[in-house]
Design a protein around this motif. Structure first.
Motif, PDB file in Angstrom:
ATOM      1  N   GLU A 160      -1.280  -3.683   0.002  1.00 23.65           N
ATOM      2  CA  GLU A 160      -1.122  -2.868  -1.198  1.00 23.65           C
ATOM      3  C   GLU A 160      -1.358  -3.695  -2.453  1.00 23.65           C
ATOM      4  N   VAL A 218      -4.064   1.040  -1.469  1.00 26.32           N
ATOM      5  CA  VAL A 218      -3.684   0.411  -0.209  1.00 26.32           C
ATOM      6  C   VAL A 218      -4.914   0.335   0.695  1.00 26.32           C
ATOM      7  N   GLY A 221      -1.067   5.283   4.347  1.00 23.07           N
ATOM      8  CA  GLY A 221      -0.284   4.333   3.571  1.00 23.07           C
ATOM      9  C   GLY A 221       0.443   3.302   4.396  1.00 23.07           C
TER      10      GLY A 221
END
Length: 462
Positions: A361, A410, A210
């Protein structure tokens, strides 16, 4: 006829996928063929891959961060060739090696001043295993605290610190005494440490899954809390280290001094696996505190001459080519350029990261038609939208990227640190066009989306 790797490669080039289907992980072959990534690469130079038709691809994964200096760097190649021809003594187990001493000295010149000792191993997960063992021995405590969504490796000890359930499922029971807290949550961390029974807190300065960047006070407070409660502070820099984030170590962004730094990946130069742990002299001297304990932890192939030579050459390349500085400059430019697009595209939430560790993202849009299309993908498989970015980037623009983790929207970039202005333009322009295409509903890109959703639903039923 003499043995030749070149001959083997040319004679069997077209059998690559068949061999993997027969003898290795055939599910990986299925994945590649399903999403159209089944290319036959013939060579690689720097940040570029070339297929059998000599098409050039920009590699923004760099082997999950291994190729920080690019692929097949001539300086590292030369160092390894020279090492092979010198007939050096290697892995003389009742001896110590010169090259490992030189590499340890070179690495410790880059770390915080409190770190003065090195332990070498073969991989990132081995470095984490060492940190777990050393922490327990030094503190005489059992518990290890790690972060939710963290990633520290896949061997049993490091898997016990893995914050993603998909990696842990079915492999238990795992190492006892391991407890997760939310990343970037100081209150939860203090609560976990307050009983003074935690050996170590192991954390990625920037989370790989992430690309989650902590608040400015998080790591300094982590250091303070660990000292307050007698817990060792371990920075897992296996992915973030060696210039990845625009500083030599990611911890340098916050000026903290952990008790240990785990490292690997880029240190190899992309050739010979090498991992390591930098630590305080107190930790080293406590674990190896008597002559009969000189061999209580180690690894047969650690400190081998080829790995040490690769590490020394890699550090020299990074210094000579100013790759840390380039990582900071070009990475910031890419992040800023993609963020400048956000007002044009409802699906684009933000770009974030540090240096050449970048996340892009995506989010649910407001327009009804776009929102319905988004919901269709999310219902099939959370995070599926990103495949509508990564697949066209690869097929149409020859850019290799990946989704940053399971169930998240993402896209992650982890490129070599030597990207040029040409590469920067290639990346920004390609993302601009790929994101623009997703806003055309209906459109050809959404035919891909429907196919992806259909595959995902079928897999759920199995």
């Amino acid at each position: 006829m003499s043995f030749s790797i070149a001959n083997l490669f040319s004679q069997h080039f077209e059998k690559k996928f068949d061999l993997h289907e027969q003898h290795l992980n055939n599910q990986m072959v299925r994945v590649l063929r399903t999403i159209g990534y089944d290319r036959d690469y013939k060579r690689a130079i720097g940040q570029y891959l070339y297929d059998e038709k000599d098409n050039e691809y920009l590699d923004l994964l760099s082997g999950f961060g291994v190729f920080a200096i690019g692929r097949n760097h001539p300086t590292v190649v030369s160092a390894l060739q020279e090492t092979l021809t010198l007939e050096l003594p290697n892995l003389v187990q009742m001896d110590v090696s010169l090259l490992s001493g030189l590499l340890a000295e070179k690495i410790l010149q880059t770390t915080p001043d409190n770190l003065s000792k090195m332990f070498f191993c073969n991989s990132g997960t081995e470095s984490v295993e060492a940190a777990i063992k050393f922490s327990r021995y030094v503190t005489k405590r059992e518990k290890i605290v790690f972060c939710e969504h963290g990633y520290h490796g896949l061997t049993m000890g490091s898997l016990s610190l893995n914050g993603e359930q998909i990696f842990r499922e079915g492999f238990g029971p795992l190492l006892p005494g391991c407890h997760a807290v939310p990343f970037n949550d100081l209150e939860a961390l203090e609560k976990a440490l307050s009983n003074k029974d935690v050996a170590a807190f192991i954390v990625e300065p920037v989370q790989g899954k992430g690309v989650n960047v902590p608040d400015g006070n998080y790591l300094p407070e982590v250091e303070r809390l660990c000292k307050k409660y007698g817990t060792l502070f371990v920075a897992d820099e296996v992915q973030t280290g060696l210039g990845r984030t625009g500083k030599f170590w990611a911890i340098d962004h916050w000026g903290v001094q952990p008790d240990m730094i785990c490292m690997a990946k880029a240190l190899s130069g992309g050739f010979v696996p090498v991992g390591a742990v930098a630590m305080t002299s107190k930790i080293m001297d406590t674990v190896f505190n008597r002559m009969d304990r000189a061999v209580v932890h180690g690894s047969t192939f650690s400190k081998n001459n080829m790995a040490m030579a690769a590490g020394l050459a890699t550090l020299q390349v990074m210094e000579d080519e100013k790759l840390v500085e380039n990582s900071a400059k070009v990475g910031e430019d890419i992040i800023n350029s993609i963020n400048a697009m956000a007002s044009n595209y409802e699906f684009l939430k933000e770009a974030r990261g540090k240096g050449m560790m970048i996340a892009i993202e995506f989010q649910s849009p407001k327009s009804l038609s776009l929102k319905a299309a988004w919901a269709m993908l999310e219902a099939a498989n959370k995070g599926l939208f990103c495949q509508m970015i990564t697949i066209p980037l690869f097929k149409e623009y020859r850019i290799l990227t990946q989704v940053a983790g399971h169930g998240m929207n993402v896209v992650k970039l982890l490129p070599p640190l030597n990207l040029t202005q040409k590469d920067r333009d290639w990346i920004v322009n390609s993302f601009d066009q790929a994101i623009a295409d997703t806003h055309q509903v209906p459109g050809s890109i959404w035919d891909l989306g429907k196919n992806l959703a259909s595959h995902a639903m079928k897999n759920k039923k199995k």
